[in-house]
Write a protein that holds these residues in place. Structure first.
Motif, PDB file in Angstrom:
ATOM      1  N   ILE A 355      27.129 -72.842  12.868  1.00  0.00           N
ATOM      2  CA  ILE A 355      28.054 -73.511  11.951  1.00  0.00           C
ATOM      3  C   ILE A 355      27.491 -74.892  11.606  1.00  0.00           C
ATOM      4  O   ILE A 355      27.070 -75.637  12.494  1.00  0.00           O
ATOM      5  N   TRP A 357      28.972 -78.194   9.739  1.00  0.00           N
ATOM      6  CA  TRP A 357      30.138 -78.791   9.057  1.00  0.00           C
ATOM      7  C   TRP A 357      29.874 -80.263   8.817  1.00  0.00           C
ATOM      8  O   TRP A 357      29.227 -80.939   9.615  1.00  0.00           O
ATOM      9  N   VAL A 389      31.214 -76.575   4.693  1.00  0.00           N
ATOM     10  CA  VAL A 389      30.981 -75.721   5.868  1.00  0.00           C
ATOM     11  C   VAL A 389      29.980 -74.647   5.489  1.00  0.00           C
ATOM     12  O   VAL A 389      29.972 -74.145   4.352  1.00  0.00           O
ATOM     13  N   MET A 424      36.809 -73.035  13.322  1.00  0.00           N
ATOM     14  CA  MET A 424      35.509 -73.082  14.007  1.00  0.00           C
ATOM     15  C   MET A 424      35.634 -72.508  15.421  1.00  0.00           C
ATOM     16  O   MET A 424      34.757 -71.749  15.864  1.00  0.00           O
TER      17      MET A 424
END
Length: 464
Positions: A355, A357, A389, A424
């Protein structure tokens, strides 16, 4: 001389005994072990089990994401000058940025200086409806990174500390490098670890990755060559009579393990994860030879080595004065570094499990302060701001929510910090509704429930 200063270990047939005389060798040894212990403690390089906190951790769920890179735009970037351009609102709102550019996803436009990000919009999604209404740095920083408003008796941990808690412990984590890294210095707004305590504080590298060598605090010593550090290690081993005699003692073995890990970070392959000069020059230049660009490159290297959570603490967005002068300097380096990071992760097959972000604690006032002393500045603005994101289960090529004509109010699909954080956690396989034990013994929910006053628009299902 005190009793403590007079006491040292004497080896004899009955095993180690305490003596009240301090020999030259004991003093030297005490100094060496003291320095080593100090180094280990300060650097976060401890035996792997030292990260363990609670042996009764709640079970985690199947995860799409294994790692997180957080780009924290300290100060609050202007949403109108990045991911939510409003040229139709007029010059009092858009200033000189009157020509947002199309991306490779039909219908999505971003600031005209974000040319590299425009080429890969299919790999990330934009949330244009972030909101919390807080205009103070400290409160907003805490809220965006913990999902909680301050004010009750509990200091909650930030996302990075929670990920380190659930994913940074055996058997989940086999890495040698601490599972929670900050490039290059902590934010200082609040305690990232919260009630989880010092073991879940991030390891802050210090130094500047754009310089060679990148002097990571506790790992790279300025002015000391690798050969000299190896020589020092040999000297330490030759002097270490205590360990030679007590080689099977569990405590000695533990110290030996910690020392081996420490030296692997200093002289071995693990430490090279921090060194962007290991990369080909063309790769370094692609990211940009700035502190931010090289931080992005080091973050990718950390993910490759299994580090769970990396924060790039990216300062310089608190543009009360001369906002557009700052934007013309910062947006190109931001564009180059972030676009290279996302593309590089994708090319290496890591984006699906990582991820990314990117946001600050709030946006900035849509209406420009042209008057002196601001001279085209933008102030703090919590009612509406944007986030990016990518990866780890987040779909690319989408826009979530919308603001009104001037970017002043969220008009569609408000997204609160707790919604982004909970999403998340879900992708990381951490149940947002689970509880963790406070040191005082009671259980604390990761994400607050709406019935307890939390404002939420729900998980970001539309991009998960």
């Amino acid at each position: 001389m005190s009793d403590v200063a007079n006491t040292h270990v004497v080896l004899n047939a009955e095993g180690p005994q305490l003596s009240t005389r301090l020999s030259r060798r004991a003093a030297l040894k005490r100094g060496i072990f003291g320095a080593l212990a100090l180094y280990l403690g300060r650097s976060g390089v401890l035996p792997r089990h030292a990260w363990a906190f609670d042996p009764t951790l709640p079970a985690t769920k199947p995860a799409k994401a294994k790692a997180v890179i957080q780009i924290w735009m300290w100060g609050g970037p202007p949403h109108l000058d990045t991911f939510d351009p409003k040229p139709e609102a007029g010059s009092d709102y858009c200033g000189p940025f009157t020509s947002p550019i199309a991306t490779n996803v039909s219908g999505i436009r971003i600031n005209e200086l974000l040319t590299e990000l425009a080429k890969i919009a299919d790999k990330y999604s934009l949330i244009r409806s972030m909101t919390h209404g807080v205009n103070a740095h400290e409160t907003a920083s805490y809220l965006v990174q913990t999902g909680r408003m301050p004010g009750d008796r509990i200091v909650y941990p930030a996302v990075g500390a929670v990920v380190a808690y659930f994913k940074g412990q055996p058997p989940e984590y086999e890495g040698l490098i601490p599972p929670y890294i900050v490039l290059t210095e902590p934010q200082g707004r609040f305690s990232e670890a919260g009630f989880l305590g010092p073991r879940f504080k991030p390891f802050a590298t210090g130094g500047d990755p754009a310089r060679t060598p990148f002097t990571v605090e506790g790992i790279v010593t300025p002015g000391v060559t690798v050969a000299r550090q190896k020589s020092r290690r040999e000297l330490l081993q030759n002097l270490d009579l205590l360990r030679q005699v007590m080689g099977d003692d569990p405590q000695i073995q533990e110290i030996k393990q910690a020392e081996e890990q420490a030296y692997d970070l200093i002289l071995g392959t693990s430490g090279k994860a921090f060194d962007p000069s290991e990369e080909p020059q063309e790769v370094r230049e692609k990211y940009g030879t700035t502190t931010f660009g090289q931080s992005c490159l080091v973050a990718r290297r950390m993910v490759e080595r299994g580090v769970r959570y990396i924060t790039i603490n990216y300062k310089g967005w608190d543009t009360h004065k001369e906002n557009f002068v700052v934007m013309r300097r910062k947006l190109p380096e931001f564009d180059r570094g972030l676009a290279s990071l996302i593309q590089d992760l994708a090319d290496r097959g890591l984006l699906d499990s990582t991820i990314v972000w990117c946001c600050g604690e709030f946006g900035r006032t849509p209406k420009i302060a042209w008057e002196a002393p601001w001279n085209g500045g933008r102030h703090h603005y919590g009612p509406a701001f944007s986030a990016l994101v990518a990866g780890g289960g987040f779909k690319g090529g989408h826009v979530v929510g919308a603001t009104d004509r001037t970017g002043s109010e969220v008009k569609d699909r408000p997204v609160h910090p707790t919604d982004l954080i909970a999403s998340m956690y879900e992708l990381l396989g951490i149940d947002p509704g689970t509880t963790i034990r406070h040191p005082q013994g009671y259980m604390v929910r990761l994400i607050p429930e709406p019935e307890n006053g939390a404002t939420s628009g729900g998980l970001l299902r539309e991009i998960m």
